[in-house]
Motif scaffolding. Structure first.
Motif, PDB file in Angstrom:
ATOM      1  N   SER A 205      56.982  24.641  50.356  1.00 19.99           N
ATOM      2  CA  SER A 205      57.179  24.942  51.835  1.00 19.99           C
ATOM      3  C   SER A 205      57.122  23.553  52.489  1.00 19.99           C
ATOM      4  CB  SER A 205      55.457  25.519  52.070  1.00 19.99           C
ATOM      5  OG  SER A 205      54.632  24.658  51.656  1.00 19.99           O
ATOM      6  N   GLY A 206      56.958  22.423  51.878  1.00 17.63           N
ATOM      7  CA  GLY A 206      56.816  21.077  52.660  1.00 17.63           C
ATOM      8  C   GLY A 206      55.522  21.006  53.145  1.00 17.63           C
ATOM      9  N   LYS A 207      54.582  21.570  53.001  1.00 23.49           N
ATOM     10  CA  LYS A 207      53.322  21.423  53.417  1.00 23.49           C
ATOM     11  C   LYS A 207      52.475  20.574  52.533  1.00 23.49           C
ATOM     12  CE  LYS A 207      53.222  25.693  56.261  1.00 23.49           C
ATOM     13  NZ  LYS A 207      52.596  27.205  56.326  1.00 23.49           N
ATOM     14  N   PRO A 208      52.521  20.717  51.361  1.00 24.42           N
ATOM     15  CA  PRO A 208      51.681  19.800  50.577  1.00 24.42           C
ATOM     16  C   PRO A 208      51.475  18.416  50.988  1.00 24.42           C
ATOM     17  CG  PRO A 208      52.824  21.171  48.920  1.00 24.42           C
ATOM     18  CD  PRO A 208      53.461  21.314  50.420  1.00 24.42           C
ATOM     19  N   GLY A 240      45.189   5.447  49.781  1.00 25.71           N
ATOM     20  CA  GLY A 240      44.305   6.104  50.553  1.00 25.71           C
ATOM     21  C   GLY A 240      45.091   6.659  51.993  1.00 25.71           C
ATOM     22  N   VAL A 241      46.337   6.754  51.850  1.00 22.88           N
ATOM     23  CA  VAL A 241      47.029   7.172  52.908  1.00 22.88           C
ATOM     24  C   VAL A 241      48.025   8.401  52.414  1.00 22.88           C
ATOM     25  CG1 VAL A 241      48.812   6.683  54.736  1.00 22.88           C
ATOM     26  CG2 VAL A 241      47.320   4.843  53.991  1.00 22.88           C
ATOM     27  N   GLU A 242      48.125   9.204  53.167  1.00 22.79           N
ATOM     28  CA  GLU A 242      48.847  10.442  52.514  1.00 22.79           C
ATOM     29  C   GLU A 242      50.085  10.957  53.680  1.00 22.79           C
ATOM     30  OE1 GLU A 242      46.194  13.752  52.042  1.00 22.79           O
ATOM     31  OE2 GLU A 242      45.339  13.607  53.857  1.00 22.79           O
ATOM     32  N   ILE A 243      50.926  12.036  53.132  1.00 25.23           N
ATOM     33  CA  ILE A 243      52.115  12.232  54.011  1.00 25.23           C
ATOM     34  C   ILE A 243      52.255  13.738  53.281  1.00 25.23           C
ATOM     35  CG2 ILE A 243      53.664  11.280  52.387  1.00 25.23           C
ATOM     36  CD1 ILE A 243      55.536  10.592  54.938  1.00 25.23           C
ATOM     37  N   SER A 244      52.811  14.445  54.322  1.00 24.36           N
ATOM     38  CA  SER A 244      53.354  15.813  53.867  1.00 24.36           C
ATOM     39  C   SER A 244      54.829  15.606  53.291  1.00 24.36           C
ATOM     40  CB  SER A 244      53.469  16.652  54.960  1.00 24.36           C
ATOM     41  OG  SER A 244      54.539  16.441  55.808  1.00 24.36           O
ATOM     42  N   ARG A 274      46.949  19.341  47.945  1.00 28.63           N
ATOM     43  CA  ARG A 274      46.661  18.202  48.541  1.00 28.63           C
ATOM     44  C   ARG A 274      46.131  17.023  47.613  1.00 28.63           C
ATOM     45  NH1 ARG A 274      41.778  16.378  52.711  1.00 28.63           N
ATOM     46  NH2 ARG A 274      42.819  14.598  53.749  1.00 28.63           N
ATOM     47  N   LYS A 275      46.553  15.891  47.552  1.00 28.25           N
ATOM     48  CA  LYS A 275      46.294  14.875  46.470  1.00 28.25           C
ATOM     49  C   LYS A 275      45.994  13.604  47.044  1.00 28.25           C
ATOM     50  CE  LYS A 275      47.997  14.813  42.337  1.00 28.25           C
ATOM     51  NZ  LYS A 275      49.091  14.706  41.299  1.00 28.25           N
ATOM     52  N   LEU A 276      44.915  13.360  47.734  1.00 30.42           N
ATOM     53  CA  LEU A 276      44.471  11.955  48.069  1.00 30.42           C
ATOM     54  C   LEU A 276      43.432  11.355  47.183  1.00 30.42           C
ATOM     55  CD1 LEU A 276      44.905   9.816  50.318  1.00 30.42           C
ATOM     56  CD2 LEU A 276      43.400  11.196  51.774  1.00 30.42           C
TER      57      LEU A 276
END
Length: 311
Positions: A205-208, A240-244, A274-276
């Motif tokens: 979906s592109g959302k993770p 410590g930074v996430e992106i879809s 989600r994986k942060l």
């Protein structure tokens, strides 16, 4: 570690191992041992025993592993658990029996539960079920870090474990069937640009949400930890930074200068939502990443073009 200590980098041709080897050289370490898979099959117990008995390395970076993306993990689970367990058991046990001063074992953030609290703290390990698509690989990696913990407890060894977030960079695997999301997207976008394709299919979906760390940062973190950390609890390594995934794909489009359209196929698996990683312990130890995502993608794309002789 002293600059002339004998150091074995297991998996020196892989994504992380190649960068650890390069960084060790840059930092002045001179007594480095490597073996290709043809020279030493780490799944062969007797071969590993003979190697350690002869070479007697003082420090070991265990970066060797059988790796792949969602499709490979989901299709070949027996391979992923068996091959990784063999490598870990052989290298960790031989390190103990040959009195290695310190070993650093590389795990993976997929060890954490599928619906893990975010950001993922080290103590969240084994608190609920794993993501099914990469469960076999995750179980093997959990076994490796637990082996280090238990050998320390029973034998007094100094074996430390690190859990990296999603890695990328030079020497990555760009095979569309078996690679991870960032290199797969980079190759897809590059080839779409070459072929003037109007659209690109992106799995899911592109959302993770995902966190990405440039591999040279990872290598430098491993050396820093080898020199400065001697505790049994493993350490997360990340930004410590996430992106879809959608924004990642858009960033790659920008770096590659591709003008086509992304088409998200929601019938394909998303994997963990989600994986942060919580990297507060690593930051408290004094290490922070240097390369931001867009800069790292540019470096990786330039390497890819050079490797394909397209520059």
């Amino acid at each position: 570690m002293n600059k002339n200590d004998k150091i074995f980098v297991a998996g020196h041709r892989g994504l992380v191992g190649s960068q650890i080897l390069e960084c060790l050289k840059e930092q002045g370490y001179t007594n480095l041992i490597t073996r290709t898979h043809q020279e030493l099959d780490l799944q062969n117990q007797q071969a590993v025993k003979d190697f350690f008995s002869k070479e007697k390395p003082e420090y070991v970076f265990l970066a060797a592993a059988h790796v792949g993306g969602i499709h490979a993990n989901n299709t070949y689970p027996a391979d992923f658990i068996m091959k990784n367990l063999q490598i870990e058991c052989n290298v960790i046990d031989s390190s103990y029996k040959n009195k290695v001063k310190k070993l650093l074992f590389l795990g993976s953030s997929c060890i954490y539960p599928k619906f893990c609290g975010q950001p993922m703290k080290e103590e969240y390990l084994l608190t609920s079920e794993l993501e099914k698509t990469n469960e076999a690989y995750a179980i093997a990696k959990i076994a490796g870090l637990k082996m280090c913990e238990y050998y320390n407890k029973q034998y007094g060894t100094n074996f430390v474990s690190v859990m990296p977030t999603n890695l990328y960079g030079p020497n990555d695997n760009f095979d569309l069937e078996n690679s991870h999301v960032l290199p797969a997207l980079l190759r897809k976008v590059h080839e779409a640009k070459l072929n003037n394709s109007p659209t690109i299919e992106v799995w899911g979906s592109g959302k993770p949400l995902r966190e990405f760390l440039y591999v040279k940062d990872m290598a430098e973190a491993c050396i820093y930890i080898m020199e400065n950390y001697n505790e049994t609890p493993f350490l997360n390594i990340g930004t410590g930074v996430e992106i879809s995934i959608r924004d990642l794909a858009e960033t790659i489009k920008e770096v590659v200068s591709y003008d086509g359209t992304l088409v998200f196929n929601a019938e394909k698996p998303d994997g963990t939502p989600r994986k942060l990683l919580d990297v507060s312990k690593l930051h408290n130890l004094g290490w922070h990443h240097k390369v931001d995502l867009k800069e790292g993608i540019k470096k990786t794309y330039n390497w890819y073009l050079e490797d394909k002789n397209e520059i």
